[in-house]
Enzyme design. Structure first.
Site, PDB file in Angstrom:
ATOM      1  CD  GLU A  73      -3.030   0.868   2.309  1.00 58.91           C
ATOM      2  OE1 GLU A  73      -3.353  -0.265   2.685  1.00 58.91           O
ATOM      3  OE2 GLU A  73      -3.501   1.905   2.791  1.00 58.91           O
ATOM      4  CE  LYS A 251      -6.444  -1.845   5.279  1.00 55.61           C
ATOM      5  NZ  LYS A 251      -5.590  -0.990   4.448  1.00 55.61           N
ATOM      6  CG  ASP A 267       1.031 -17.040  11.688  1.00 53.88           C
ATOM      7  OD1 ASP A 267       0.252 -16.387  10.966  1.00 53.88           O
ATOM      8  OD2 ASP A 267       0.743 -18.159  12.160  1.00 53.88           O
ATOM      9  CG  HIS A 366      -3.967   6.723  -0.669  1.00 53.64           C
ATOM     10  ND1 HIS A 366      -3.393   5.717   0.062  1.00 53.64           N
ATOM     11  CD2 HIS A 366      -4.579   6.130  -1.713  1.00 53.64           C
ATOM     12  CE1 HIS A 366      -3.665   4.564  -0.503  1.00 53.64           C
ATOM     13  NE2 HIS A 366      -4.381   4.793  -1.586  1.00 53.64           N
TER      14      HIS A 366
HETATM   15  C1  MEV Z   1      -6.198   2.872   4.957  1.00 51.06           C
HETATM   16  O1  MEV Z   1      -5.452   1.742   4.574  1.00 51.06           O
HETATM   17  C2  MEV Z   1      -6.293   2.974   6.459  1.00 51.06           C
HETATM   18  C3  MEV Z   1      -7.174   4.115   6.976  1.00 51.06           C
HETATM   19  O2  MEV Z   1      -8.489   3.961   6.458  1.00 51.06           O
HETATM   20  C4  MEV Z   1      -7.185   4.002   8.488  1.00 51.06           C
HETATM   21  C5  MEV Z   1      -8.163   4.904   9.179  1.00 51.06           C
HETATM   22  O3  MEV Z   1      -9.195   5.285   8.582  1.00 51.06           O
HETATM   23  O4  MEV Z   1      -7.919   5.217  10.359  1.00 51.06           O
HETATM   24  C6  MEV Z   1      -6.675   5.446   6.534  1.00 51.06           C
END
Ligand code: MEV
Length: 413
Positions: A73, A251, A267, A366
């Site tokens: 990513e 995430k 792992d 991003h």
């Molecule tokens: C993207 O990979 C992760 C985010 O969505 C985490 C978040 O929203 O805190 C940017």
């Protein structure tokens, strides 16, 4: 050393490699050999490759550290490095690190009586467990404790065993021990087992990492900084109310966590399972971090608490050349130290993501990193990529059609 890494992201790949070589941190580019990979899985064909980069600016327990991250990513390594710069020194703590396994008995006639009998033989089970973990004991680890639980209505009785597996992941050790003691456990309880296996609910491998950020690091203007600090606090609070947000919040944390877990040959499915189980321990899935704005001290205080069952010895790690390189880059940490490093990365990653979301939004950073991928996708060669990226950013339209148009114009100049 800091000077050498100044604007590392602006250097060419070769310049970066030369810097690492000058510090004896890289001798040659390692590859996972076919012969080694073929030992790791069945029906091996070829390697699936993922970029490996280095996160900068981390200071953990007053030690500066370069952190390897394997991830596809685009914004993750950049966000971790930026976050680390703002967080400053991150303090971590890991009190214990043990692996838990369970033997589950089913169809137990008298749950209460079986539990009583098992408890009377607790020490015997520990001694039997020791028979199968002599190497661990020599290294200072070994079986720690045994406890039991009855599930009266469904007629299950469970024995839980925790083992300090030192720097090894320990799945094989614990499964071997469980298989070794299960017959005796059944005799004592007067019931049969249905399963004997490690638990990925790693409640005895909990790490915490904490950072206090003077708010002027968030923005030069103190009033703007206060608003950002307050919004980061609120966004985190919200994540503990709404699982839809908590899932994304976590995430973001796992973006950083998994990247280091993967780079070190660990792992990541086990780490993911443990993290999400822990996030749901109250019965509701919640954030793994907390961010609180301390108005008196004018500091934003962040903390992460999560299980990190990682290893630095054995299994894949001992034969995977790149995992070895990654550990070497971090000065060959113990498994507890590695867990601390990973928790610090998780905290920095979460900080960067939430800060971006509550301010300019995530897409700016991003998409600007994504521009490189688009330039490549449009067909730009090595000499053209930088120019295409520059023009994509200046036009503010970062998409594949625009990248193709810019490339056409460049070539027909
Ligand atoms: C993207 O990979 C992760 C985010 O969505 C985490 C978040 O929203 O805190 C940017």
């Amino acid at each position: 050393m800091d000077n050498l890494f100044y604007k590392f992201y602006n250097k060419t790949i070769n310049e970066r490699r030369e810097i690492l070589k000058s510090l004896n941190l890289l001798s040659e580019i390692k590859v996972l050999e076919n012969e080694t990979a073929n030992l790791m899985i069945e029906n091996y064909i070829q390697n699936y490759q993922i970029p490996l980069g280095i996160a900068m600016n981390f200071e953990i327990n007053n030690e500066k550290i370069l952190i390897p991250m394997a991830i596809e990513e685009p914004s993750v390594v950049a966000a971790a490095s930026n976050g680390a710069k703002i967080l400053g020194n991150i303090k971590t703590e890991m009190i214990e690190k043990a692996v838990i396994g369970q033997i589950v008995l089913y169809d137990v006639k008298n749950v209460k009586l079986s539990l009583e009998r098992l408890k009377q033989h607790q020490q015997e089970f520990i001694e039997m467990a020791k028979e199968k973990s002599q190497n661990m004991i020599k290294r200072g680890g070994g079986p720690k404790k045994i406890w039991f639980e009855g599930f009266e209505i469904e007629k299950f009785v469970t024995l839980y065993l925790s083992v300090d597996t030192c720097d090894a992941m320990g799945a094989n050790t614990i499964n071997t021990i469980l298989e070794h003691i299960s017959q005796r456990v059944c005799e004592i309880a007067g019931a049969d087992y249905i399963l004997r296996i490690i638990s990925n609910n790693a409640t005895e491998s909990i790490v915490s990492a904490k950072a206090s950020i003077p708010i002027l690091r968030l923005n030069k203007d103190v009033d703007v900084a206060k608003v950002i600090a307050k919004k980061i606090e609120l966004a985190t609070k919200y994540a503990s109310l709404d699982p839809y947000r908590a899932s994304t919040h976590n995430k973001g944390i796992m973006n950083g966590v998994d990247a280091v877990v993967l780079a070190t040959g660990n792992d990541w499915r086990a780490v993911e399972a443990a993290a999400h189980t822990y996030a749901a321990r109250s019965g509701q899935y919640k954030s793994l971090t907390s961010w609180i704005y301390d108005e008196d001290k004018e500091e934003l205080v962040g903390e992460i608490e999560m299980p990190l069952p990682v290893a630095t010895l054995g299994g894949t790690i001992s034969i995977h050349q790149i995992a070895n390189w990654s550990l070497n880059l971090m000065n060959n940490p113990s498994s507890k130290k590695l867990a601390s490093i990973i928790a610090a990365v998780g905290l920095a990653q979460n900080f960067s993501a939430v800060k971006a979301i509550v301010t300019e939004g995530i897409q700016k950073g991003h998409m600007s990193l994504h521009a490189k991928t688009l330039a490549k996708q449009a067909g730009a060669n090595e000499n053209e990529i930088d120019e295409v990226v520059k023009k994509l950013k200046s036009k503010g339209k970062i998409n594949i059609d625009e990248a193709k148009l810019i490339l056409d114009n460049l070539r027909n100049k």
